[in-house]
Motif scaffolding. Structure first.
Motif, PDB file in Angstrom:
ATOM      1  N   ALA A   1       0.816  -1.218   0.000  1.00 33.68           N
ATOM      2  CA  ALA A   1       0.000   0.000   0.000  1.00 33.68           C
ATOM      3  C   ALA A   1       0.850   1.269   0.000  1.00 33.68           C
ATOM      4  CB  ALA A   1      -0.920   0.002   1.208  1.00 33.68           C
ATOM      5  N   TYR A   2       2.179   1.107   0.124  1.00 31.65           N
ATOM      6  CA  TYR A   2       3.017   2.307   0.126  1.00 31.65           C
ATOM      7  C   TYR A   2       2.943   3.003  -1.214  1.00 31.65           C
ATOM      8  CZ  TYR A   2       5.315   2.201   4.596  1.00 31.65           C
ATOM      9  OH  TYR A   2       5.559   2.290   5.931  1.00 31.65           O
ATOM     10  N   GLY A   3       3.016   4.299  -1.138  1.00 33.69           N
ATOM     11  CA  GLY A   3       3.188   5.040  -2.378  1.00 33.69           C
ATOM     12  C   GLY A   3       1.989   5.042  -3.290  1.00 33.69           C
ATOM     13  N   ASN A   4       0.872   4.470  -2.880  1.00 30.65           N
ATOM     14  CA  ASN A   4      -0.313   4.644  -3.722  1.00 30.65           C
ATOM     15  C   ASN A   4      -1.512   4.725  -2.806  1.00 30.65           C
ATOM     16  OD1 ASN A   4      -0.942   2.098  -2.834  1.00 30.65           O
ATOM     17  ND2 ASN A   4      -0.268   1.093  -4.687  1.00 30.65           N
ATOM     18  N   ASN A   5      -2.575   5.299  -3.312  1.00 31.27           N
ATOM     19  CA  ASN A   5      -3.719   5.393  -2.416  1.00 31.27           C
ATOM     20  C   ASN A   5      -4.797   4.410  -2.817  1.00 31.27           C
ATOM     21  OD1 ASN A   5      -4.081   6.493   0.014  1.00 31.27           O
ATOM     22  ND2 ASN A   5      -4.383   8.595  -0.699  1.00 31.27           N
TER      23      ASN A   5
ATOM     24  N   GLU B   1       2.178   0.274  14.181  1.00 29.33           N
ATOM     25  CA  GLU B   1       2.894   0.528  12.918  1.00 29.33           C
ATOM     26  C   GLU B   1       1.893   0.818  11.812  1.00 29.33           C
ATOM     27  OE1 GLU B   1       5.866  -2.416  11.806  1.00 29.33           O
ATOM     28  OE2 GLU B   1       6.177  -2.830  13.930  1.00 29.33           O
ATOM     29  N   VAL B   2       0.800   0.027  11.821  1.00 30.02           N
ATOM     30  CA  VAL B   2      -0.217   0.236  10.775  1.00 30.02           C
ATOM     31  C   VAL B   2      -0.747   1.659  10.872  1.00 30.02           C
ATOM     32  CG1 VAL B   2      -2.415  -0.545   9.867  1.00 30.02           C
ATOM     33  CG2 VAL B   2      -0.836  -2.201  10.839  1.00 30.02           C
ATOM     34  N   CYS B   3      -0.931   2.118  12.115  1.00 28.26           N
ATOM     35  CA  CYS B   3      -1.481   3.461  12.308  1.00 28.26           C
ATOM     36  C   CYS B   3      -0.589   4.541  11.700  1.00 28.26           C
ATOM     37  CB  CYS B   3      -1.642   3.773  13.789  1.00 28.26           C
ATOM     38  SG  CYS B   3      -2.914   2.791  14.545  1.00 28.26           S
ATOM     39  N   GLN B   4       0.670   4.203  11.454  1.00 29.96           N
ATOM     40  CA  GLN B   4       1.574   5.236  10.932  1.00 29.96           C
ATOM     41  C   GLN B   4       1.691   5.174   9.420  1.00 29.96           C
ATOM     42  OE1 GLN B   4       5.289   5.337  13.145  1.00 29.96           O
ATOM     43  NE2 GLN B   4       4.271   4.300  14.825  1.00 29.96           N
ATOM     44  N   HIS B   5       0.875   4.291   8.822  1.00 34.13           N
ATOM     45  CA  HIS B   5       1.016   4.086   7.377  1.00 34.13           C
ATOM     46  C   HIS B   5       0.496   5.289   6.597  1.00 34.13           C
ATOM     47  CE1 HIS B   5       0.671   2.105   3.514  1.00 34.13           C
ATOM     48  NE2 HIS B   5       1.471   1.188   4.005  1.00 34.13           N
ATOM     49  N   PRO B   6       1.191   5.633   5.521  1.00 34.83           N
ATOM     50  CA  PRO B   6       0.707   6.795   4.757  1.00 34.83           C
ATOM     51  C   PRO B   6      -0.657   6.564   4.102  1.00 34.83           C
ATOM     52  CG  PRO B   6       2.696   5.838   3.766  1.00 34.83           C
ATOM     53  CD  PRO B   6       2.478   5.115   5.036  1.00 34.83           C
ATOM     54  N   ASN B   7      -1.015   5.316   3.805  1.00 37.81           N
ATOM     55  CA  ASN B   7      -2.305   5.080   3.150  1.00 37.81           C
ATOM     56  C   ASN B   7      -3.420   5.273   4.170  1.00 37.81           C
ATOM     57  OD1 ASN B   7      -4.702   3.670   2.324  1.00 37.81           O
ATOM     58  ND2 ASN B   7      -3.490   2.750   0.697  1.00 37.81           N
ATOM     59  N   SER B   8      -4.317   6.214   3.867  1.00 35.79           N
ATOM     60  CA  SER B   8      -5.256   6.622   4.913  1.00 35.79           C
ATOM     61  C   SER B   8      -6.212   5.489   5.296  1.00 35.79           C
ATOM     62  CB  SER B   8      -6.052   7.825   4.440  1.00 35.79           C
ATOM     63  OG  SER B   8      -6.754   7.480   3.270  1.00 35.79           O
ATOM     64  N   ARG B   9      -6.613   4.688   4.311  1.00 33.56           N
ATOM     65  CA  ARG B   9      -7.584   3.632   4.631  1.00 33.56           C
ATOM     66  C   ARG B   9      -6.935   2.599   5.562  1.00 33.56           C
ATOM     67  NH1 ARG B   9     -11.925   1.481   5.159  1.00 33.56           N
ATOM     68  NH2 ARG B   9     -12.810  -0.306   4.074  1.00 33.56           N
ATOM     69  N   MET B  10      -5.699   2.286   5.239  1.00 37.90           N
ATOM     70  CA  MET B  10      -4.977   1.305   6.041  1.00 37.90           C
ATOM     71  C   MET B  10      -4.829   1.823   7.472  1.00 37.90           C
ATOM     72  SD  MET B  10      -2.358  -1.073   4.767  1.00 37.90           S
ATOM     73  CE  MET B  10      -2.301  -2.583   5.605  1.00 37.90           C
ATOM     74  N   ARG B  11      -4.404   3.073   7.522  1.00 46.64           N
ATOM     75  CA  ARG B  11      -4.158   3.724   8.791  1.00 46.64           C
ATOM     76  C   ARG B  11      -5.434   3.746   9.624  1.00 46.64           C
ATOM     77  NH1 ARG B  11      -2.087   8.587   6.521  1.00 46.64           N
ATOM     78  NH2 ARG B  11      -4.050   9.652   6.755  1.00 46.64           N
ATOM     79  N   GLU B  12      -6.507   4.117   8.944  1.00 45.85           N
ATOM     80  CA  GLU B  12      -7.789   4.249   9.651  1.00 45.85           C
ATOM     81  C   GLU B  12      -8.174   2.921  10.281  1.00 45.85           C
ATOM     82  OE1 GLU B  12     -12.411   4.612   8.268  1.00 45.85           O
ATOM     83  OE2 GLU B  12     -10.843   5.040   6.818  1.00 45.85           O
TER      84      GLU B  12
END
Length: 1719
Positions: free
Chosen positions: A783-787, A822-833
């Motif tokens: 999921a890095y680098g793409n939304n 760690e997941v909470c720090q992910h740049p992908n907002s859905r993942m983070r959420e």
């Protein structure tokens, strides 16, 4: 046999025998008389036996040879009828067991003859059978003969006989062995010494065997001989024999009587030495034969395999292996190897089929397989038989796919209904509609175009062979297509089922045993423990051995199984078959898991996983593992065909779903078939039922499930369950209805799978969590680098797993939450959420779960649960933080009351919100805090209150939203109020906690570290609160500063009484002074730029429009607050050790504020200064508690009630003095303040006052527009402070101090005011009023002089200084002071109205006249009081006064204000009236010498002023002014001249001259001038003259000095009279008829009267007092008088008459006096 023993039966037997004999005799009567005779004698014999013996049967048996004889003879006739009759009779005898051994031998011989004659063959067989089965009398030779007889009959031409004989042989062989078994039974109880049989080559060495055993041995040995086509040893007379029959017999013996061979070494020997070599020899044609190789090519013709023998051999082998494996280990190894060889593809089909059947028989016997494994696979140099079998099956299956079956008449297209005799499977409805357009397919395997049907051949678990049972076939049968495959398939399934159930059963036993032993081991007695431990160790050994076997079994078979099953799984088109294959893979995986065989477990799981995913699906986890697994060297199948699943398998599968692959770059769509779904269900099943043994392969399982879930489009919903959702990207997922109905089920199973994780043991659970975490990491990487929509499978399932394992959440909490963070720090907002969602849900669930013990008693767990919430604070994404705060809010709402030790974490979360994190976050966090402060303060541990304070403070410092900051200050006030109300409880709890911590710290040997440490904990709480407010007091925003400042000082004021005494030290130094320092620093460095507006449309008042001005307000507030505390709490502060230092610091702050260049601050500083100076010291007389009189002695009486300082601190709100003192005395001994120390404080204050005064009033060096000049209110306030201050320092107030004061007051009065302020401060010119500053200055001096007045002697030396100061002020009336180089506009003489307030000058000097005049009044007053004081005398104060007054007096009309000189005159008069007597008193000391000339000059300057009166002076005014002059002369006449003796001569001379000058009016030429002159001074002149006269006639002369004065006065007077008379005469002559001016006339009259008076007084005077000179002058007047006679004025005439009359006395000179005078 009880039936044959009964009397009836015996009777019947006898009858039957007799009738038989009779019948025989009848038949043979004609042809065979010998027989007849024998029969008849037999009848007699029988009767005799019957009559003689009671035991008839025994007797019969004894005589049986004779009894049987007639019948044998009958048989010998070879007559069928007779023979039949005899055989029947013989059989009857046999059945009653009345045949002896000899008789039996005879019978058998007779039967042999019959057989050789081919007579009654069936009857013969029957007889033999009866003979051998009813009793055991036939042995050895006889027995062998009987058996041979049956064999011979078997080989007759007659089919019936043949078959019957075969059956009989079988039965007889069985009987022989049964006898042996019975014999063994009988002898079982008798224990014999076994004879050791040496490896003896003599096969007849059977001497050790018992009779029946010997027979059996001989029989078996000969059967081997016969099958081997050798001559028998025992069965003499055999003519022919077939191998097939021999093998069948061997097989039946081996199968039916295994114990015989196992129990008797002789028989075992036979097995080893005879049977096995025989079998191996007979197998040779099958081994050598290769199908398809023509005979011609080989040199010796190869014998073809012969089906009947081969099949029977395999049956024998099966029995040998099954029954005697333990005896024949080596031989079995050979047999098994042969079996494996028979499966080779170049063997005939039937041979392969039969071999597979044989193998199947082995496969259903797991214990046997286990033995193989133990004996071969686990031995070092042995063939790996078990492995070979499994691998051979695999190769066999594969070969069926790869090689089209040759030599098989049934071709592929005849599918199941071929013409062979094999069983045909009924097509099982697989429910799959394939390509055939609605045609139901047969169950089959299909691989790369090879299509093999699946036949239903056997019930699972039993190996019912088809071809091994075809004993009647001679030609090899045709094998139906798919038969071998089906058997092999079942072999695999049975093998797996057998092995797994066996091992799992044993494992289960071991586990239960272990449990029971461990339970037993905990028994109390020692002996039993020892036994137990013994047995336990035995068990352990046993288990270790067993485990090794199990592992070896699995290791040996898994590769082959996996290869075969994977291939079959791929090829299977039948749902049931697929199900079976999957079940086998599943059970194997589970077994490997239980045994901890990771590689094999993972391999099986990988296979299932690959089956679940579409072909060629790129899933790295699977590919890598499989490749590693299958590259195993010992693995015979070409790896490629197993690993690379060819696409051919797609064609027969129904596609049920199309979806997106889970990949970084989606490569189109992928299809799922129903088989994929089936595999998926197996996978779920595996995970569900065997999760505990999956270990690391959870990774594989979950990775696969994740991909499937993704392809099927399941998305996570609340709680982590997956629900069908829409795929977000790419072509939408297409699902058939079949799958649609399955989806909820799959979703449900998935959830149940994770629910069941609650039953896993801890280790397995960890594996599951680790797997989910690493899966999630991959998803994160993708999921890095793409939304794009990320795969949330892992996160959702982590949540689900966590939720169901709440009861043991501790063990998985760290890895679980660590990953979610760690997941909470992910740049992908859905993942983070989702990470945050999962984490917060878990935390909330964890807190609400009813743990055992409950959270309230398990603090560690509670902290563990809350910790991740805190960790979230380090994440910067606002959405995560919002979730975090919402979670906190929910926790507060649901669990707020029970958070206990979790509070610091929860509060930490609120406090972690930083300024830059956006308004909404701050607002939410603040909402939480408000909730805490309003609802939860009482429920939280008191140790957390400090954190609440910190957090509230931090919100105050947030600059996003002013309202929040202000509200948070409000919260701090609420908190402080709470502290105040609950003080006692909080204090108790904190002290308890403190003690505990102290103890811990001591144990660890560390120092207890907390802020404000030495203070008690409750006080520290307050200090933290104050410190926080202190920080807010220097916030950049003025509103916050103001609010915080007010709150801080209010709480210290309202609640400070709670603090322990010693804590005030910290309050003062760490809180208040620290704050003052910071405020001072910020204020002095604040920006002076104008602030246009306050943000928005708020207008800012001009007094606050720069940062500097705003800070000024803060400074004012702070300083005032601190001063107030010093004032109200002085009784607390003073006893602290360093109060004086604190005082100095405070004064320093006041000084720097007072000297700041801001009027507001400086004025406020003085107000604070004033406030602290009004303080009374705590132990002043008025307040002193009633103590014994000795104040300096510590008073023990007061201390009696105190148990320890601070323990009984009363919590009081009130602050009345009484209570202050009461408390003061109850908690600590009253400290009698050292007066000296007190004085030091006041002196410090005085020094500060002086510094402020001198600095603030010091004129600046240069002036420009921005020059700061202190304001009048400031200076006034400063001056007003002095009196109060002086009260305290008067005792030590020295001259030096007085000078300092003077300088300061002088400078202060000199300061001008700015022109814009002047209208407010300056009185209008018409009022002569003092400004408040001037008032204050005078008050200060007044206080001082009053103090000196009542003070001790030594203080009075200060008077002169005060006079100096006042006189300096008096000078201002004529000469206003200068302020540096400043140009000021003076307010000029009010009379001439010269004030111009609008003048351009910046600065206006004050009107100093009223001030100077008031000062003068003060001087006079003071002088009146102090004239006699030594200091006043010594310091020439009078002279100074005169000197000062000389200025206005000499200016007179030129004074700025007319009132000035008038006041000066009156003052002078007052002063002289007091001062002159003093001066006379001290005449001799010379202290006043210098004063007289000064006084004379002053009189001179005033009375004969050079200034001209103003033109508008009215007559009345003039007369009033003249009267003043007159007063002065009167003073001279009353106070000076009478005491001329004590006054310096020069002075008197000066006075006389002056009087003279005054009394003579100078003539002036012009009339008008004379007019003016006369107008000026008539009264004055008169007065002067009178005075002169008066002193001339002084007759009270007592001293030569006085005489001198009067002489001087006389001569002056006379001279004056002469002058006046001369002038009059002149004027009279000149004026002619005109009368002279009134004044002159008066003067001449006055002179004339004076002359007459003088002469009169001279006469009265004693002659010696009058100087001759005087007389001469008097007489000299006479001529002049005479000249005046001509005057016209009547008055002058009468006066002249009076003056001339006394001259009559001079007519005759008295002679005596002249003599006298000469003498």
């Amino acid at each position: 046999m009880s039936g044959t023993n009964s009397p009836e039966a015996v009777k019947k037997l006898l009858e039957n025998m007799q009738s038989d004999l009779r019948a025989l005799s009848l038949e043979c009567k004609k042809k065979f008389p010998p027989v007849k005779e024998a029969a008849e004698s037999g009848i007699i014999k029988v009767k005799t036996i019957a009559a003689r013996n009671t035991e008839i049967l025994a007797a019969l048996k004894e005589n049986s040879s004779e009894v049987v004889q007639p019948f044998l003879m009958g048989c010998g006739t070879k007559e069928p009828k007779i023979t039949q009759l005899c055989l029947a009779a013989i059989q009857r005898l046999m059945s009653h067991e009345v045949v002896s051994e000899t008789a039996a031998g005879n019978i058998i011989n007779m039967l042999w003859q019959l057989m050789e004659n081919s007579l009654e063959e069936l009857k013969l067989l029957q007889t033999v059978l009866v003979l051998l089965t009813t009793n055991t009398v036939v042995h050895d030779e006889a027995l062998s003969k009987a058996i041979v007889l049956c064999f011979r009959l078997h080989f007759t031409k007659d089919n019936i006989t043949n078959n019957t004989a075969a059956a009989t042989v079988r039965q007889v062989v069985t009987v022989v062995f049964e006898r042996m078994v019975a014999e063994d039974e009988r002898h079982r109880d008798i224990i014999e010494q076994p004879v050791l049989v040496q490896g003896n080559s003599n096969r007849r060495c059977v001497s050790t065997l018992k009779p029946c055993a010997k027979d059996a041995y001989m029989l078996f040995q000969d059967l081997c001989q016969l099958v081997n086509a050798d001559a028998p040893y025992w069965l003499v007379g055999m003519t022919e024999m077939t191998r097939t029959f021999g093998l069948e017999l061997l097989e039946s013996v081996l199968n039916d009587f295994p114990q015989v061979f196992l129990q008797h070494q002789e028989f075992s020997f036979l097995l080893k030495e005879r049977v096995c070599p025989l079998v191996i020899k007979l197998f040779s044609p099958n081994i050598k034969f290769r199908q398809g190789s023509s005979s011609s090519s080989s040199p010796a013709p190869v014998e073809k395999p012969y089906f009947p023998i081969c099949m029977r051999l395999l049956r024998v082998v099966s029995v040998l292996i099954k029954q005697f494996y333990s005896l024949l280990v080596t031989e079995c190894e050979i047999f098994l190897s042969l079996l494996v060889k028979f499966l080779d593809a170049d063997k005939p089909q039937w041979l392969r089929a039969v071999a597979v059947e044989s193998i199947h028989r082995l496969c259903v016997q797991p214990q046997l397989l286990r033995s193989f494994c133990q004996s071969y696979d686990m031995k070092q140099h042995s063939t790996k038989v078990f492995r070979d079998i499994v691998n051979a099956l695999g190769s066999f299956i594969q070969s069926l796919f790869l090689v089209p079956p040759t030599g098989n008449p049934a071709t592929t297209n005849q599918a199941g209904n071929n013409n062979s005799g094999g069983p045909v499977s009924t097509p099982a409805n697989s429910g799959m509609l394939g390509i055939g357009g609605g045609v139901t397919l047969l169950p089959a395997f299909e691989y790369r175009g090879t299509w093999i049907p699946i036949l239903t051949i056997t019930v699972q678990g039993s190996a019912k062979a088809t071809y091994l049972e075809m004993l009647d076939k001679v030609e090899p049968p045709t094998i139906p297509e798919g038969y071998a495959m089906s058997v092999a398939f079942h072999c695999l399934l049975d093998l797996v089922r057998g092995i797994t159930s066996m091992i799992e059963g044993e494992l289960g036993e071991v586990e239960t045993e272990c449990q029971t032993t461990t339970e037993a081991a905990s028994s109390p007695t020692q002996s039993s423990e020892r036994q137990e431990s013994q047995s336990t160790s035995d068990q352990m050994d046993k288990e270790i051995v067993s485990r090794a076997v199990w592992e070896e079994m699995v290791n040996a078979c898994w590769c082959g199984l996996l290869a075969a099953l994977s291939l079959l799984l791929d090829a299977s088109t039948d749902e049931a078959a697929t199900e079976n294959i999957l079940k086998a893979e599943l059970t194997m995986a589970a077994l490997c898991g239980r045994l901890g065989l990771v590689t094999s477990r993972d391999a099986f799981i990988t296979a299932i996983c690959k089956g679940s995913l579409p072909p060629h699906y790129a899933l790295t986890v699977l590919n890598t593992t499989t490749a590693a697994t299958l590259s195993n060297k010992s693995y015979s199948i070409q790896g490629q065909s197993v690993m690379m699943i060819s696409p051919s398998s797609e064609s027969h599968q129904q596609v049920v779903a199309v979806g997106q692959p889970l990949a970084v770059q989606p490569q189109g769509t992928v299809m799922l078939t129903s088989k994929n779904i089936q595999c998926m269900r197996t996978l779920l099943n595996l995970a569900h039922c065997h999760g505990a043994v999956l270990g690391t392969s959870w990774q594989l399982v979950l990775a696969t499930l994740q991909h499937l879930v993704w392809i099927l489009g399941l998305k996570p919903s609340s709680g982590g369950a997956l629900k069908p959702g829409r795929a977000v990207e790419g072509p939408s997922t297409v699902l058939t209805t079949a799958v649609m109905t399955d989806l909820p089920v799959i979703s449900n199973i998935l959830s149940r799978l994770f629910e069941s994780s609650q039953y896993l043991d801890d280790v397995s659970l960890h594996h599951l969590i680790n797997a989910l975490c690493s899966l999630s990491l991959e998803a994160m990487d993708m999921a890095y680098g793409n939304n794009k929509e990320p795969s949330l499978f892992a996160v959702a399932k982590l949540l689900e797993t966590g939720l169901v394992n709440m009861h043991r959440i501790e063990i998985l909490w760290r890895p679980l939450t660590g990953h979610l963070l760690e997941v909470c720090q992910h740049p992908n907002s859905r993942m983070r959420e989702w990470g945050a969602e999962a984490l917060t849900s878990l935390i909330k669930a964890g807190l609400t779960f009813s743990h055992d013990p409950p959270l309230s008693q398990n603090q560690r767990l509670q902290l563990l649960l809350l910790n991740p919430l805190k960790e979230m604070s380090s994440i910067n994404h606002p959405d995560i933080r919002l979730k975090q705060l919402e979670c906190v809010l929910q926790i507060l709402q649901s669990q707020g009351d029970s958070l206990g030790p979790g509070w610091p974490l929860v509060l930490g979360v609120m406090g972690a919100i930083r300024n830059d994190q956006g308004e909404s976050l701050i607002r939410t966090a603040f909402q939480c805090l408000q909730l805490v402060v309003t609802d939860f303060l009482p429920t939280m541990p008191c140790t957390c209150l400090q954190i609440v304070v910190d957090v509230a403070g931090s919100f105050g410092l947030h600059n996003q939203e002013l309202n929040i900051s202000l509200t948070s200050i409000g919260l701090l006030w609420n908190i402080s109020d709470y502290f105040f109300q609950r003080g006692e409880t909080i204090e108790k709890e904190l002290n308890k906690e403190e003690a505990a911590q102290q103890k811990q710290a001591e144990e660890k040997g560390v120092v207890l570290n907390r802020p404000f440490h030495p203070a008690p904990p409750f006080d520290c709480l307050w200090l933290c609160l104050y410190a926080k407010l202190g920080e807010l007091c220097v916030d950049p925003r003025p509103a916050v500063r103001k609010s915080a400042g007010q709150t801080l000082f209010s709480t210290i004021g309202a609640h400070g009484t709670l603090l322990q005494h010693s804590t005030w030290h910290t309050v003062i130094w760490k809180v208040l002074f620290h704050l003052l320092d910071r405020v001072r620093e910020s204020s002095t460095t604040a920006d002076k730029e104008k602030i246009e507006s306050g943000g928005g449309n708020i207008l800012i008042h001009h007094s606050r429009d720069t940062a500097e001005k705003q800070w000024a307000e803060t400074w004012v507030l702070t300083l005032a607050g601190v001063a107030r505390i010093f004032n109200t709490r002085r009784y607390l502060l003073q006893p602290l050790g360093d109060f004086s230092r604190a005082w100095d610091v405070l004064l320093d702050h006041i000084q720097s504020a007072a000297l700041s260049k801001n009027n507001e601050v400086s004025l406020a500083a003085l107000k604070s200064f004033q406030e602290i100076l009004q303080i009374v010291s705590p132990v002043r007389d008025s307040d002193k508690p009633e103590t014994p009189p000795a104040v300096n002695v510590p008073v023990p009486v007061l201390l009696g009630s105190i148990s320890g300082p601070g323990l009984s601190r009363p919590f009081v709100r009130t602050d009345s003095i009484g209570e202050k003192l009461g408390r003061y005395n109850s908690s600590e001994p009253p400290i009698v303040t050292d007066e000296l120390e007190d004085l030091n404080l006041w002196w410090a204050a005085w020094n500060t006052w002086y510094r402020i005064g001198s600095e603030s009033t010091k004129p600046p060096v240069t002036f420009d527009k921005l020059t700061f000049i202190p304001s009048q209110p400031f200076l006034t306030a400063l001056t007003q402070i002095f009196p109060a201050l002086y009260q305290h320092i008067k005792a030590g107030f020295s001259m030096g101090d007085l000078q300092k004061l003077g300088v300061t007051l002088h400078s202060a009065v000199s300061v001008p005011i700015s022109s814009d302020a002047s209208p407010f401060i300056l009185p209008s010119y018409t009022e002569a009023v003092l400004t408040s500053l001037q008032e204050a200055v005078l008050t200060a001096l007044d206080v001082l002089q009053k103090a000196i007045c009542v003070g001790p002697e030594n203080m009075q030396i200060m008077y002169p200084a005060i006079f100096d100061q006042l006189l300096a002020f008096v000078e201002f009336s004529c000469k206003p002071p200068q302020y540096g180089q400043l140009e000021t506009k003076h307010i000029a003489n009010a009379k001439y109205n010269q004030i111009q307030l609008f003048a351009p000058a910046e600065w206006v000097a004050l009107n100093y006249v009223p001030f100077a005049e008031r000062s003068l009044e003060v001087v006079v007053d003071l002088y009146q009081k102090t004239a006699c004081h030594k200091a006043v005398v010594n310091e020439k104060v009078l002279q100074n006064i005169i000197k000062t007054l000389r200025v206005p007096l000499s200016l007179k009309y030129s004074c700025p204000s007319e009132s000035t000189w008038k006041l000066a005159v009156s003052s002078l008069l007052k002063v002289l009236s007091i001062g002159l007597p003093v001066a006379r008193q001290h005449a001799s000391s010379g202290k006043f010498d210098s004063m007289w000339p000064e006084l004379a000059n002053t009189f001179e300057d005033f009375l004969f002023t050079k200034s001209i009166p103003p033109d508008n002076l009215s007559i009345q005014e003039f007369q009033r002014n003249e009267s003043i002059d007159v007063e002065v002369v009167q003073l001279i006449s009353t106070e000076i001249l009478p005491y001329a003796n004590f006054i310096p001569k020069e002075f008197v001379g000066q006075i006389m001259t002056m009087l003279n000058k005054g009394s003579i009016h100078s003539q002036s030429s012009s009339f008008t001038e004379a007019e003016i002159d006369i107008r000026l001074r008539e009264e004055f002149s008169k007065m002067c003259f009178e005075t002169l006269l008066q002193f001339s006639f002084s007759n009270k002369v007592t001293t030569p000095q006085e005489g001198y004065i009067s002489r001087m006065a006389l001569s002056v007077l006379l001279k004056r009279s002469q002058d006046v008379l001369h002038r009059y005469i002149e004027d009279e002559r000149l004026s002619g008829k005109c009368p002279l001016p009134r004044q002159q006339v008066t003067e001449i009259i006055f002179v004339l009267k004076a002359v007459s008076t003088l002469i009169d007084s001279l006469k009265k005077t004693q002659p010696e007092n009058v100087d001759g000179n005087t007389w001469a002058q008097v007489i000299a007047l006479y001529p002049t008088l005479v000249e005046c006679i001509t005057c016209s004025s009547a008055e002058v005439c009468s006066a002249l008459k009076e003056a001339l009359v006394p001259f009559k006395d001079f007519m005759q000179p008295p002679a005596s006096k002249v003599q006298n005078g000469e003498s």
